[in-house]
Design a protein around this motif. Structure first.
Motif, PDB file in Angstrom:
ATOM      1  N   VAL A  85       0.125   3.728  -5.851  1.00  0.00           N
ATOM      2  CA  VAL A  85      -0.061   5.076  -6.374  1.00  0.00           C
ATOM      3  C   VAL A  85       0.345   5.098  -7.848  1.00  0.00           C
ATOM      4  O   VAL A  85       1.493   4.792  -8.181  1.00  0.00           O
ATOM      5  CB  VAL A  85       0.798   6.092  -5.594  1.00  0.00           C
ATOM      6  N   PRO A  86      -0.587   5.423  -8.752  1.00  0.00           N
ATOM      7  CA  PRO A  86      -0.239   5.482 -10.173  1.00  0.00           C
ATOM      8  C   PRO A  86       0.513   6.763 -10.504  1.00  0.00           C
ATOM      9  O   PRO A  86       0.099   7.859 -10.109  1.00  0.00           O
ATOM     10  CB  PRO A  86      -1.602   5.445 -10.872  1.00  0.00           C
TER      11      PRO A  86
ATOM     12  N   SER B 238      -1.243   5.464 -22.852  1.00  0.00           N
ATOM     13  CA  SER B 238      -0.815   4.097 -23.103  1.00  0.00           C
ATOM     14  C   SER B 238      -1.995   3.213 -22.747  1.00  0.00           C
ATOM     15  O   SER B 238      -3.139   3.690 -22.694  1.00  0.00           O
ATOM     16  CB  SER B 238       0.433   3.764 -22.286  1.00  0.00           C
ATOM     17  N   PHE B 239      -1.767   1.935 -22.503  1.00  0.00           N
ATOM     18  CA  PHE B 239      -2.862   1.041 -22.180  1.00  0.00           C
ATOM     19  C   PHE B 239      -3.529   1.513 -20.884  1.00  0.00           C
ATOM     20  O   PHE B 239      -2.874   1.566 -19.833  1.00  0.00           O
ATOM     21  CB  PHE B 239      -2.326  -0.379 -22.029  1.00  0.00           C
ATOM     22  N   PRO B 240      -4.810   1.878 -20.908  1.00  0.00           N
ATOM     23  CA  PRO B 240      -5.432   2.512 -19.738  1.00  0.00           C
ATOM     24  C   PRO B 240      -5.458   1.639 -18.492  1.00  0.00           C
ATOM     25  O   PRO B 240      -5.561   2.166 -17.377  1.00  0.00           O
ATOM     26  CB  PRO B 240      -6.866   2.806 -20.220  1.00  0.00           C
ATOM     27  N   TYR B 241      -5.339   0.328 -18.643  1.00  0.00           N
ATOM     28  CA  TYR B 241      -5.502  -0.549 -17.485  1.00  0.00           C
ATOM     29  C   TYR B 241      -4.321  -0.469 -16.514  1.00  0.00           C
ATOM     30  O   TYR B 241      -4.439  -0.910 -15.379  1.00  0.00           O
ATOM     31  CB  TYR B 241      -5.715  -1.993 -17.929  1.00  0.00           C
ATOM     32  N   TYR B 242      -3.206   0.101 -16.929  1.00  0.00           N
ATOM     33  CA  TYR B 242      -2.074   0.210 -16.005  1.00  0.00           C
ATOM     34  C   TYR B 242      -2.470   1.002 -14.762  1.00  0.00           C
ATOM     35  O   TYR B 242      -2.097   0.640 -13.632  1.00  0.00           O
ATOM     36  CB  TYR B 242      -0.878   0.882 -16.680  1.00  0.00           C
ATOM     37  N   ARG B 243      -3.191   2.082 -14.958  1.00  0.00           N
ATOM     38  CA  ARG B 243      -3.652   2.879 -13.828  1.00  0.00           C
ATOM     39  C   ARG B 243      -4.555   2.041 -12.925  1.00  0.00           C
ATOM     40  O   ARG B 243      -4.439   2.070 -11.697  1.00  0.00           O
ATOM     41  CB  ARG B 243      -4.396   4.122 -14.331  1.00  0.00           C
TER      42      ARG B 243
ATOM     43  N   ALA C  10       0.840  -1.191   0.000  1.00  0.00           N
ATOM     44  CA  ALA C  10       0.000   0.000   0.000  1.00  0.00           C
ATOM     45  C   ALA C  10       0.879   1.247   0.000  1.00  0.00           C
ATOM     46  O   ALA C  10       1.797   1.378   0.816  1.00  0.00           O
ATOM     47  CB  ALA C  10      -0.922  -0.001   1.219  1.00  0.00           C
ATOM     48  N   GLY C  11       0.627   2.133  -0.955  1.00  0.00           N
ATOM     49  CA  GLY C  11       1.417   3.357  -1.056  1.00  0.00           C
ATOM     50  C   GLY C  11       2.611   3.260  -1.969  1.00  0.00           C
ATOM     51  O   GLY C  11       3.271   4.275  -2.230  1.00  0.00           O
ATOM     52  N   SER C  12       2.938   2.058  -2.465  1.00  0.00           N
ATOM     53  CA  SER C  12       4.017   1.932  -3.451  1.00  0.00           C
ATOM     54  C   SER C  12       3.622   2.652  -4.733  1.00  0.00           C
ATOM     55  O   SER C  12       2.444   2.885  -5.010  1.00  0.00           O
ATOM     56  CB  SER C  12       4.282   0.457  -3.761  1.00  0.00           C
ATOM     57  N   GLU C  13       4.619   2.984  -5.526  1.00  0.00           N
ATOM     58  CA  GLU C  13       4.360   3.705  -6.780  1.00  0.00           C
ATOM     59  C   GLU C  13       4.538   2.787  -7.982  1.00  0.00           C
ATOM     60  O   GLU C  13       5.456   1.952  -8.018  1.00  0.00           O
ATOM     61  CB  GLU C  13       5.300   4.898  -6.892  1.00  0.00           C
ATOM     62  N   VAL C  14       3.658   2.967  -8.954  1.00  0.00           N
ATOM     63  CA  VAL C  14       3.729   2.264 -10.228  1.00  0.00           C
ATOM     64  C   VAL C  14       3.802   3.314 -11.323  1.00  0.00           C
ATOM     65  O   VAL C  14       2.898   4.142 -11.467  1.00  0.00           O
ATOM     66  CB  VAL C  14       2.501   1.349 -10.444  1.00  0.00           C
ATOM     67  N   ILE C  15       4.879   3.288 -12.095  1.00  0.00           N
ATOM     68  CA  ILE C  15       5.114   4.289 -13.141  1.00  0.00           C
ATOM     69  C   ILE C  15       4.747   3.701 -14.502  1.00  0.00           C
ATOM     70  O   ILE C  15       5.087   2.557 -14.813  1.00  0.00           O
ATOM     71  CB  ILE C  15       6.588   4.739 -13.143  1.00  0.00           C
ATOM     72  N   PHE C  16       4.061   4.494 -15.304  1.00  0.00           N
ATOM     73  CA  PHE C  16       3.706   4.086 -16.661  1.00  0.00           C
ATOM     74  C   PHE C  16       3.567   5.336 -17.519  1.00  0.00           C
ATOM     75  O   PHE C  16       3.561   6.467 -17.004  1.00  0.00           O
ATOM     76  CB  PHE C  16       2.390   3.288 -16.663  1.00  0.00           C
TER      77      PHE C  16
END
Length: 357
Positions: free
Chosen positions: A127-128, A113-118, A103-109
Motif C-alpha cells: 500500500v503506497p 518525489s520520484f514517481p516510481y516509488y508508488r 501483501a498489504g504492507s505499507e510503503v511510505i514516501f
C-alpha cells in the motif's frame, strides 16, 4: 483486450513519464534539460572499454557480477556482500521493496518525489502512503507519524527529485532514531555526488535498517547504460540479487561501469560534478535576479514552483528550443553547460512564477 484481466492492484497505475526528448526531425539545437543528464559524453576510456566488450557479446556476463560488485565495494568502502547491482537504481528500488513487503504492507514516501516509488509499492502488492512535502522538502515528522505496524519501508529521496532539497546526516540521524528497527529506510541517493554533508553510508553502522541506493547514471554520466547499486544488510542484498532478473546488466554496460570506477575516471567525474555545482550557482543567481523563485538545490537540477503556470512556461521553453520537465507543480531544469544556461535564460517567458513562500 479480449478476456484477459489486469490485476486489480494495477488498475489506474500511472505510467512513468520521462523527460521530453527532441521530436523526430527537429534539427535546431536543443537544450535538453528535462532528464537530469550530464552534458558530456562518457570519457574515451569508458567508450573504449565498451567497444572491446562488444567482441564478447555472444557470451553471458557473470550473473553474480562479482567484479563489478568488488569495484563498487572499493569505491564506497563497504564489503561486496553488502552490495547488489541492477540495470538502474529504479530496478533496485522495486526489488528491495519486493524483498521486504508482504501483501498489504505499507510503503511510505514523499510527494512530489520520484514517481516510481508508488509503482514499486503497487507492483509488490503493498500500500503506497504518500506524505506531502513541507516547504519543498520531506516532512520527516509527518513521515514518522505515518508509520504504523503495517509499515515495512520508508523511502527518502535525498537530494529530492524534483525539488533538489536535501537533509544532512545530522538531520537524518534524528529521524532514524525515531524509526522502528524493523522498518527499512531506503535512502535514494541518485544525486548525492552533487550535494554536501549528505552520505547515507555513514549512517549505516548505527542504523542497520538503512539501505542506500545509488546510480552511475548521473554524476558518472552513464544514463544510457542503466547501472545502479544498493548497499545494505548482506542478507537483504542477497535476496535482492535473487529476486532480480538473471543477467540483468548486459556485458557492455558492465565494461563501461568498471571503466568508470577506475581512479582516473572517478577523478574526472568529480571534476565534471564540480563544474555542474558551479554552474548550478550561476543559473540559480541568474534566475533569481530575473525575479524567479528557485528552490535551493543540492542536485544537478533546479526547481521553479509555478503552480497553474507550469504547463504554459514549459511549453514556452520548448518553443524556444529548451526542454524542461513539468512535474510536481513546477518545472525541473537540469543544470547543463554554460551554453545551456544562456539558452534557457533566453527562452524563459516573462515572469510567471509564484511568489516565494
Amino acid at each position: 483486450m479480449g478476456s484477459l484481466r489486469i490485476a486489480h492492484r494495477l488498475e489506474g497505475l500511472p505510467p512513468y513519464v520521462p523527460g521530453r526528448r527532441p521530436e523526430a526531425g527537429e534539427t535546431r539545437r536543443q537544450a535538453r534539460l528535462a532528464s537530469n543528464e550530464v552534458p558530456w559524453p562518457p570519457q574515451a576510456a569508458i567508450v573504449d572499454a565498451m567497444k572491446d566488450a562488444l567482441e564478447h557479446a555472444h557470451r553471458y556476463p557473470d550473473m553474480q557480477y562479482a567484479e563489478l560488485r568488488d569495484a563498487i565495494a572499493a569505491h564506497v568502502g563497504r564489503p561486496s556482500d553488502r552490495i547488489a547491482v541492477a540495470n538502474g537504481s529504479t530496478a533496485l528500488l522495486r526489488d528491495i521493496v519486493g524483498v521486504l513487503v508482504e501483501a498489504g504492507s505499507e510503503v511510505i514516501f514523499a510527494e512530489p518525489s520520484f514517481p516510481y516509488y508508488r509503482t514499486a509499492a503497487i507492483a509488490n502488492s503493498a500500500v503506497p502512503i504518500a506524505v506531502p512535502l513541507l516547504a519543498y522538502a520531506h516532512d520527516l515528522d509527518a513521515m514518522r507519524g505515518a508509520i504504523t505496524p503495517r509499515t515495512r519501508v520508508v523511502i527518502i529521496c535525498n537530494p529530492n527529485n524534483p525539488t533538489g532539497t536535501a537533509y544532512t546526516n545530522a538531520e537524518l540521524k534524528e529521524f532514524l532514531a525515531r524509526v522502528p528497527e524493523d522498518v527499512a529506510v531506503i535512502l535514494d541517493e541518485a544525486y548525492v555526488e552533487f550535494a554536501r554533508d549528505v552520505n547515507g553510508l555513514e549512517l549505516m553502522d548505527d542504523h542497520p535498517n538503512v539501505i542506500v541506493v545509488r546510480t552511475l547514471s548521473k554524476a558518472h554520466g552513464l544514463a544510457g547504460l542503466r547501472v545502479g547499486y544498493a548497499i545494505g544488510d548482506s542478507e537483504v542484498m542477497s535476496y535482492v540479487s535473487r529476486l532480480g532478473v538473471p543477467f540483468r546488466i548486459d556485458g557492455v554496460a558492465v565494461a563501461g561501469a568498471l571503466a568508470a570506477l577506475t581512479p582516473e575516471q572517478v577523478a574526472e567525474s568529480r571534476r565534471r560534478v564540480a563544474s555542474i555545482v558551479e554552474e548550478r550557482a550561476v543559473l540559480t543567481t541568474a534566475l533569481r535576479s530575473r525575479g524567479w523563485n528557485v528552490v535551493e538545490s543540492a542536485a544537478n537540477f533546479v526547481f521553479l514552483p509555478l503552480g497553474e503556470s507550469t504547463a504554459s512556461v514549459a511549453a514556452e521553453c520548448a518553443a524556444g528550443g529548451v526542454l524542461v520537465r513539468p512535474i510536481g507543480g513546477g518545472i525541473r531544469v537540469t543544470v547543463g553547460s554554460p551554453q545551456d544556461t544562456e539558452h534557457l535564460l533566453g527562452a524563459l517567458p516573462v515572469l510567471a512564477n509564484e511568489p516565494p513562500r
